[in-house]
Motif scaffolding. Sequence first.
Motif, PDB file in Angstrom:
ATOM      1  N   ILE A 179      25.545  34.961  14.124  1.00 33.68           N
ATOM      2  CA  ILE A 179      25.914  35.720  12.923  1.00 33.68           C
ATOM      3  C   ILE A 179      25.931  37.192  13.308  1.00 33.68           C
ATOM      4  N   GLY A 180      27.128  37.769  13.342  1.00 32.35           N
ATOM      5  CA  GLY A 180      27.290  39.159  13.764  1.00 32.35           C
ATOM      6  C   GLY A 180      27.851  39.233  15.169  1.00 32.35           C
ATOM      7  N   THR A 181      29.163  38.988  15.291  1.00 31.18           N
ATOM      8  CA  THR A 181      29.827  39.002  16.611  1.00 31.18           C
ATOM      9  C   THR A 181      29.735  40.373  17.257  1.00 31.18           C
ATOM     10  N   GLY A 182      29.986  41.417  16.467  1.00 32.40           N
ATOM     11  CA  GLY A 182      29.962  42.791  16.982  1.00 32.40           C
ATOM     12  C   GLY A 182      30.883  42.959  18.170  1.00 32.40           C
ATOM     13  N   SER A 183      30.393  43.647  19.195  1.00 32.33           N
ATOM     14  CA  SER A 183      31.208  43.943  20.378  1.00 32.33           C
ATOM     15  C   SER A 183      31.453  42.726  21.244  1.00 32.33           C
ATOM     16  N   GLY A 184      30.669  41.674  21.033  1.00 35.17           N
ATOM     17  CA  GLY A 184      30.769  40.484  21.876  1.00 35.17           C
ATOM     18  C   GLY A 184      29.740  40.472  22.997  1.00 35.17           C
ATOM     19  N   ALA A 185      28.939  41.528  23.111  1.00 33.10           N
ATOM     20  CA  ALA A 185      27.962  41.587  24.208  1.00 33.10           C
ATOM     21  C   ALA A 185      26.938  40.457  24.105  1.00 33.10           C
ATOM     22  N   THR A 186      26.437  40.217  22.922  1.00 33.57           N
ATOM     23  CA  THR A 186      25.439  39.154  22.775  1.00 33.57           C
ATOM     24  C   THR A 186      26.105  37.775  22.888  1.00 33.57           C
ATOM     25  N   GLY A 187      27.343  37.680  22.443  1.00 36.06           N
ATOM     26  CA  GLY A 187      28.082  36.425  22.605  1.00 36.06           C
ATOM     27  C   GLY A 187      28.261  36.086  24.078  1.00 36.06           C
ATOM     28  N   ILE A 246      30.354  34.512  13.986  1.00 33.67           N
ATOM     29  CA  ILE A 246      30.825  34.899  12.652  1.00 33.67           C
ATOM     30  C   ILE A 246      30.702  36.411  12.494  1.00 33.67           C
ATOM     31  N   ASP A 247      31.750  37.019  11.965  1.00 39.96           N
ATOM     32  CA  ASP A 247      31.632  38.436  11.606  1.00 39.96           C
ATOM     33  C   ASP A 247      32.568  38.727  10.447  1.00 39.96           C
ATOM     34  N   VAL A 248      32.134  39.636   9.599  1.00 39.69           N
ATOM     35  CA  VAL A 248      32.920  40.013   8.432  1.00 39.69           C
ATOM     36  C   VAL A 248      34.042  40.983   8.817  1.00 39.69           C
ATOM     37  N   ASP A 249      33.949  41.571  10.017  1.00 35.03           N
ATOM     38  CA  ASP A 249      34.887  42.609  10.445  1.00 35.03           C
ATOM     39  C   ASP A 249      35.910  42.027  11.435  1.00 35.03           C
ATOM     40  N   ASN A 266      36.030  34.615  10.850  1.00 32.57           N
ATOM     41  CA  ASN A 266      35.944  35.845  10.079  1.00 32.57           C
ATOM     42  C   ASN A 266      35.446  35.553   8.666  1.00 32.57           C
ATOM     43  N   GLY A 267      34.419  36.282   8.244  1.00 31.51           N
ATOM     44  CA  GLY A 267      33.932  36.104   6.879  1.00 31.51           C
ATOM     45  C   GLY A 267      32.472  36.480   6.772  1.00 31.51           C
ATOM     46  N   LEU A 268      31.992  36.458   5.550  1.00 37.26           N
ATOM     47  CA  LEU A 268      30.578  36.701   5.305  1.00 37.26           C
ATOM     48  C   LEU A 268      29.776  35.483   5.742  1.00 37.26           C
ATOM     49  N   ALA A 269      28.670  35.716   6.394  1.00 34.89           N
ATOM     50  CA  ALA A 269      27.830  34.601   6.837  1.00 34.89           C
ATOM     51  C   ALA A 269      27.471  33.689   5.669  1.00 34.89           C
ATOM     52  N   SER A 270      27.188  34.283   4.541  1.00 41.14           N
ATOM     53  CA  SER A 270      26.758  33.481   3.384  1.00 41.14           C
ATOM     54  C   SER A 270      27.859  32.536   2.901  1.00 41.14           C
ATOM     55  N   ALA A 293      20.953  35.321  14.563  1.00 40.98           N
ATOM     56  CA  ALA A 293      21.460  36.216  13.522  1.00 40.98           C
ATOM     57  C   ALA A 293      21.089  37.657  13.833  1.00 40.98           C
ATOM     58  N   HIS A 294      22.124  38.480  14.015  1.00 37.28           N
ATOM     59  CA  HIS A 294      21.897  39.918  14.215  1.00 37.28           C
ATOM     60  C   HIS A 294      22.021  40.660  12.903  1.00 37.28           C
ATOM     61  N   ALA A 295      22.688  40.038  11.943  1.00 39.18           N
ATOM     62  CA  ALA A 295      22.960  40.708  10.674  1.00 39.18           C
ATOM     63  C   ALA A 295      21.981  40.191   9.626  1.00 39.18           C
ATOM     64  N   ALA A 296      21.125  41.090   9.152  1.00 38.29           N
ATOM     65  CA  ALA A 296      20.179  40.693   8.099  1.00 38.29           C
ATOM     66  C   ALA A 296      20.919  40.700   6.767  1.00 38.29           C
ATOM     67  N   GLU A 297      20.972  39.584   6.113  1.00 35.36           N
ATOM     68  CA  GLU A 297      21.693  39.517   4.842  1.00 35.36           C
ATOM     69  C   GLU A 297      20.850  38.696   3.890  1.00 35.36           C
ATOM     70  N   VAL A 298      21.208  37.447   3.711  1.00 31.10           N
ATOM     71  CA  VAL A 298      20.409  36.582   2.850  1.00 31.10           C
ATOM     72  C   VAL A 298      19.453  35.776   3.720  1.00 31.10           C
TER      73      VAL A 298
HETATM   74  C1  LIG Z   1      24.280  44.680  15.040  1.00 27.95           C
HETATM   75  S1  LIG Z   1      25.968  44.201  14.988  1.00 27.95           S
HETATM   76  C2  LIG Z   1      26.024  42.835  16.056  1.00 27.95           C
HETATM   77  C3  LIG Z   1      25.948  43.238  17.478  1.00 27.95           C
HETATM   78  C4  LIG Z   1      26.581  42.232  18.368  1.00 27.95           C
HETATM   79  N1  LIG Z   1      25.771  41.076  18.474  1.00 27.95           N
HETATM   80  C5  LIG Z   1      26.964  42.838  19.683  1.00 27.95           C
HETATM   81  O1  LIG Z   1      26.728  42.249  20.727  1.00 27.95           O
HETATM   82  O2  LIG Z   1      27.550  43.922  19.632  1.00 27.95           O
HETATM   83  C6  LIG Z   1      26.084  43.448  13.420  1.00 27.95           C
HETATM   84  C7  LIG Z   1      27.432  42.803  13.128  1.00 27.95           C
HETATM   85  O3  LIG Z   1      27.225  41.964  12.021  1.00 27.95           O
HETATM   86  C8  LIG Z   1      28.329  42.039  11.177  1.00 27.95           C
HETATM   87  N2  LIG Z   1      27.848  41.674   9.852  1.00 27.95           N
HETATM   88  C9  LIG Z   1      27.020  42.390   9.040  1.00 27.95           C
HETATM   89  N3  LIG Z   1      26.750  41.716   7.917  1.00 27.95           N
HETATM   90  C10 LIG Z   1      27.419  40.542   8.008  1.00 27.95           C
HETATM   91  C11 LIG Z   1      27.526  39.407   7.163  1.00 27.95           C
HETATM   92  N4  LIG Z   1      26.886  39.359   5.995  1.00 27.95           N
HETATM   93  N5  LIG Z   1      28.286  38.359   7.562  1.00 27.95           N
HETATM   94  C12 LIG Z   1      28.939  38.405   8.756  1.00 27.95           C
HETATM   95  N6  LIG Z   1      28.875  39.459   9.596  1.00 27.95           N
HETATM   96  C13 LIG Z   1      28.119  40.509   9.244  1.00 27.95           C
HETATM   97  C14 LIG Z   1      28.841  43.460  11.282  1.00 27.95           C
HETATM   98  O4  LIG Z   1      30.218  43.541  10.968  1.00 27.95           O
HETATM   99  C15 LIG Z   1      28.531  43.785  12.742  1.00 27.95           C
HETATM  100  O5  LIG Z   1      29.666  43.577  13.575  1.00 27.95           O
END
Ligand SMILES: C[S@@+](CC[C@H](N)C(=O)[O-])C[C@H]1O[C@@H](n2cnc3c(N)ncnc32)[C@H](O)[C@@H]1O
Length: 140
Positions: A18-26, A42-45, A70-74, A90-95
Amino acid sequence: MLLRFLAATTCARAVVEIGTGSGATGLALLSGMAADGTLTTIDVDPEVQRAARRVFLDAGHAPGRFRLINGLASEVLPRLTDGGYDLVVAHAAEVDHLAEAARLLRPGGVVALAGGTVEEDDERWVATVLPDGMLLATRR
Ligand SMILES: C[S@@+](CC[C@H](N)C(=O)[O-])C[C@H]1O[C@@H](n2cnc3c(N)ncnc32)[C@H](O)[C@@H]1O
Protein backbone atom coordinates in the motif's frame (compact mmCIF):
# COMPACT_ATOMS: atom_id res chain seq x y z
CA MET A 1 16.66 -3.84 3.62
CA LEU A 2 13.99 -5.15 6.00
CA LEU A 3 11.31 -5.53 3.32
CA ARG A 4 13.57 -7.67 1.16
CA PHE A 5 14.30 -9.85 4.18
CA LEU A 6 10.60 -10.21 5.02
CA ALA A 7 9.76 -11.17 1.44
CA ALA A 8 12.50 -13.80 1.48
CA THR A 9 11.78 -15.23 4.93
CA THR A 10 8.08 -15.68 4.12
CA CYS A 11 9.00 -17.26 0.74
CA ALA A 12 6.56 -14.70 -0.61
CA ARG A 13 4.84 -15.47 -3.87
CA ALA A 14 2.06 -12.93 -3.34
CA VAL A 15 2.69 -9.54 -1.73
CA VAL A 16 0.41 -6.51 -1.30
CA GLU A 17 2.01 -3.10 -0.96
CA ILE A 18 0.00 0.00 0.00
CA GLY A 19 1.79 3.10 -1.28
CA THR A 20 3.78 2.37 -4.45
CA GLY A 21 5.53 5.76 -4.38
CA SER A 22 8.78 5.83 -6.34
CA GLY A 23 8.91 2.04 -6.55
CA ALA A 24 12.00 1.78 -4.34
CA THR A 25 10.29 -0.37 -1.73
CA GLY A 26 8.57 -2.39 -4.45
CA LEU A 27 11.98 -3.18 -5.91
CA ALA A 28 13.19 -4.38 -2.51
CA LEU A 29 10.14 -6.62 -2.20
CA LEU A 30 10.53 -8.03 -5.71
CA SER A 31 14.19 -8.84 -5.06
CA GLY A 32 13.30 -10.87 -1.94
CA MET A 33 10.22 -12.65 -3.29
CA ALA A 34 10.13 -16.01 -5.04
CA ALA A 35 11.20 -15.69 -8.67
CA ASP A 36 7.67 -16.42 -9.85
CA GLY A 37 6.01 -14.22 -7.22
CA THR A 38 3.72 -11.28 -7.97
CA LEU A 39 3.78 -7.91 -6.24
CA THR A 40 0.42 -6.13 -6.07
CA THR A 41 1.13 -2.50 -5.34
CA ILE A 42 -1.55 0.14 -4.74
CA ASP A 43 -1.32 3.90 -4.99
CA VAL A 44 -3.84 6.68 -5.32
CA ASP A 45 -1.44 8.69 -7.52
CA PRO A 46 -1.28 7.46 -11.16
CA GLU A 47 1.81 9.56 -11.92
CA VAL A 48 3.99 7.82 -9.33
CA GLN A 49 2.73 4.45 -10.55
CA ARG A 50 3.73 5.23 -14.13
CA ALA A 51 7.22 6.04 -12.88
CA ALA A 52 7.33 2.94 -10.68
CA ARG A 53 6.36 0.72 -13.64
CA ARG A 54 9.38 2.06 -15.51
CA VAL A 55 11.61 1.49 -12.45
CA PHE A 56 10.48 -2.15 -12.19
CA LEU A 57 10.94 -2.81 -15.90
CA ASP A 58 14.34 -1.09 -16.00
CA ALA A 59 15.46 -3.31 -13.10
CA GLY A 60 14.66 -6.34 -15.26
CA HIS A 61 11.37 -7.44 -13.71
CA ALA A 62 8.95 -8.86 -16.27
CA PRO A 63 5.51 -7.19 -16.45
CA GLY A 64 3.93 -10.36 -15.06
CA ARG A 65 5.79 -9.96 -11.78
CA PHE A 66 3.93 -6.86 -10.67
CA ARG A 67 0.42 -5.50 -10.71
CA LEU A 68 -0.04 -1.77 -10.22
CA ILE A 69 -3.53 -0.88 -9.01
CA ASN A 70 -4.55 2.75 -8.97
CA GLY A 71 -6.93 3.78 -6.21
CA LEU A 72 -7.45 4.34 -2.53
CA ALA A 73 -6.31 1.42 -0.42
CA SER A 74 -9.63 1.42 1.39
CA GLU A 75 -11.40 0.80 -1.93
CA VAL A 76 -8.90 -1.62 -3.51
CA LEU A 77 -8.08 -3.90 -0.57
CA PRO A 78 -11.64 -5.28 -0.19
CA ARG A 79 -11.39 -6.58 -3.78
CA LEU A 80 -8.31 -8.72 -3.05
CA THR A 81 -8.56 -12.43 -2.26
CA ASP A 82 -9.02 -13.70 1.30
CA GLY A 83 -5.98 -15.62 2.55
CA GLY A 84 -4.25 -15.12 -0.77
CA TYR A 85 -1.16 -13.25 0.38
CA ASP A 86 2.11 -14.01 2.18
CA LEU A 87 3.05 -10.44 3.04
CA VAL A 88 1.17 -7.13 3.35
CA VAL A 89 3.18 -3.90 3.56
CA ALA A 90 1.63 -0.48 4.19
CA HIS A 91 3.57 2.76 3.88
CA ALA A 92 0.46 4.91 3.79
CA ALA A 93 -1.31 5.34 7.12
CA GLU A 94 -5.00 5.65 6.38
CA VAL A 95 -7.65 3.43 7.89
CA ASP A 96 -7.22 0.17 9.79
CA HIS A 97 -4.99 -1.76 7.41
CA LEU A 98 -4.52 -4.39 10.13
CA ALA A 99 -8.12 -5.54 9.75
CA GLU A 100 -7.69 -5.98 5.99
CA ALA A 101 -4.31 -7.65 6.49
CA ALA A 102 -5.91 -10.20 8.84
CA ARG A 103 -8.29 -11.13 6.04
CA LEU A 104 -5.73 -11.11 3.22
CA LEU A 105 -2.90 -13.08 4.85
CA ARG A 106 -2.48 -16.83 4.92
CA PRO A 107 -1.66 -18.36 8.32
CA GLY A 108 2.01 -17.54 8.98
CA GLY A 109 1.84 -14.52 6.69
CA VAL A 110 3.34 -11.24 7.85
CA VAL A 111 2.13 -7.64 7.92
CA ALA A 112 4.49 -4.65 8.11
CA LEU A 113 2.73 -1.37 8.87
CA ALA A 114 4.26 2.09 9.16
CA GLY A 115 2.58 2.68 12.49
CA GLY A 116 -0.26 0.87 14.18
CA THR A 117 -0.66 -1.38 17.15
CA VAL A 118 -2.02 -4.82 17.97
CA GLU A 119 -4.12 -5.19 21.09
CA GLU A 120 -2.47 -7.55 23.58
CA ASP A 121 -5.53 -9.79 23.69
CA ASP A 122 -5.81 -10.03 19.87
CA GLU A 123 -5.22 -13.75 19.35
CA ARG A 124 -4.86 -13.37 15.58
CA TRP A 125 -1.34 -11.98 15.76
CA VAL A 126 2.16 -12.41 17.16
CA ALA A 127 3.44 -8.83 16.97
CA THR A 128 6.36 -6.54 17.71
CA VAL A 129 7.01 -2.84 17.16
CA LEU A 130 10.42 -1.73 15.84
CA PRO A 131 12.20 1.36 17.24
CA ASP A 132 11.09 3.41 14.20
CA GLY A 133 7.45 2.59 14.97
CA MET A 134 6.98 -0.05 12.28
CA LEU A 135 4.55 -2.74 13.38
CA LEU A 136 5.48 -6.30 12.37
CA ALA A 137 2.93 -9.03 12.99
CA THR A 138 2.55 -12.65 11.97
CA ARG A 139 -0.91 -14.06 11.32
CA ARG A 140 -1.63 -17.14 13.42
C1 LIG B 1 5.64 7.25 1.74
S1 LIG B 1 5.07 7.10 0.08
C2 LIG B 1 5.51 5.48 -0.34
C3 LIG B 1 6.96 5.34 -0.59
C4 LIG B 1 7.25 4.20 -1.50
N1 LIG B 1 7.07 2.97 -0.83
C5 LIG B 1 8.59 4.36 -2.15
O1 LIG B 1 9.36 3.41 -2.23
O2 LIG B 1 8.84 5.48 -2.62
C6 LIG B 1 3.35 6.98 0.30
C7 LIG B 1 2.57 6.71 -0.98
O3 LIG B 1 1.29 6.29 -0.57
C8 LIG B 1 0.33 6.83 -1.42
N2 LIG B 1 -0.91 6.88 -0.65
C9 LIG B 1 -1.20 7.69 0.41
N3 LIG B 1 -2.41 7.42 0.90
C10 LIG B 1 -2.91 6.42 0.14
C11 LIG B 1 -4.13 5.68 0.16
N4 LIG B 1 -5.07 5.94 1.06
N5 LIG B 1 -4.32 4.70 -0.76
C12 LIG B 1 -3.36 4.43 -1.68
N6 LIG B 1 -2.18 5.10 -1.75
C13 LIG B 1 -1.95 6.07 -0.85
C14 LIG B 1 0.86 8.19 -1.83
O4 LIG B 1 0.33 8.60 -3.07
C15 LIG B 1 2.37 7.93 -1.87
O5 LIG B 1 2.81 7.63 -3.19
